[in-house]
Design an enzyme around this catalytic site. Sequence first.
Site, short mmCIF file in Angstrom:
data_model
loop_
_atom_site.label_atom_id
_atom_site.label_comp_id
_atom_site.label_asym_id
_atom_site.label_seq_id
_atom_site.Cartn_x
_atom_site.Cartn_y
_atom_site.Cartn_z
N ALA A 1 5.47 1.29 -5.47
CA ALA A 1 5.79 1.68 -4.10
C ALA A 1 6.03 0.44 -3.23
O ALA A 1 6.52 0.56 -2.12
CB ALA A 1 4.65 2.51 -3.53
N LYS A 2 5.66 -0.72 -3.73
CA LYS A 2 5.87 -2.01 -3.03
C LYS A 2 5.42 -1.93 -1.58
O LYS A 2 6.15 -2.27 -0.65
CB LYS A 2 7.32 -2.46 -3.16
N ARG A 3 4.17 -1.49 -1.39
CA ARG A 3 3.64 -1.30 -0.04
C ARG A 3 3.15 -2.62 0.57
O ARG A 3 3.02 -3.63 -0.12
CB ARG A 3 2.49 -0.30 -0.08
#
Length: 270
Positions: free
Chosen positions: A88-90
């Site tokens: 999700a590359k948060r």
Amino acid sequence: MKFLEKLNSSVNCNQSLICIGLDPDTSLIPDNISLEDFIRQIIEATSDLVCAYKINFAFFEAMGSEGYHFLHAARSLIPRHIPVIADAKRGDIGNTSRAYARAIFEKLDFDAVTVNPYMGYDSIQPFLEHSERGIFILCRTSNPGANDFQNLQCLKDENKTPLYLLVAEKSRQWNIHGNVGLVVGATCPEELGLIRKQCPEMPILIPGIGHQGGDVRLAVVNGTDSNGRSAIINSSRQIIHASRGDDFAIQSRQAANKLRKEINQYRRPF
Ligand code: OMP
């Protein structure tokens, strides 16, 4: 069970460093099958060949509200003993990252997540607090644009160091719960080797083989630790879309098995 224990157990059980990326492109799925059935059959055909699965949220979010239903379904279809990474590359201000972490770990029950370090420690800390879960920090990504920032030389203690190595160093310092890993592309094997040297034991998620052209042998040789472990080598399109026909599950199994064998042939003795 902690993420790393779960990962080590699936690496041992399946003798595999492969992570299959579930990045479904609905235009490549046979007409007569639903997305849920497609994902189910891919998982059933490959779950004895992998050490992990990675689900990239983008491909589900692009479907609108029903995408969230499929994301949930995909996660639930994976056998509980295999770790699942939320790609999700948060990363945001602390308060927002806390909400992202709750969504991914508590509502969706993922074992690990990918995060972006650009906003610094307080943007990642809410994820790190979930000490049972794995947190993979983007360090040197596989895309051509990675050079725009990540390879810039930064001045530190009067020495020039590329930004990606500073990210690796900080990630080690932040690893107080032993749950941090790095993301490093297979397309940059030299950087991968330097990062592995700086972080000898940390798990490294390595995407970029297959369509992105990364070299499998160099990913294994430069990315594994001294025991031939701690590398999670991701392949998405090359495996899940190995065929557009009704034989897609069989073909995905064959592609996964071929990659598993290739990777194991380059691993140090284990
Ligand atoms: P394939 O090129 O189809 O194997 O897909 C690669 C997967 O890894 C995609 O889900 C990407 O979003 C992801 N990825 C990269 O390709 N490069 C990176 O540097 C980081 C990631 C990731 O975080 O997983």
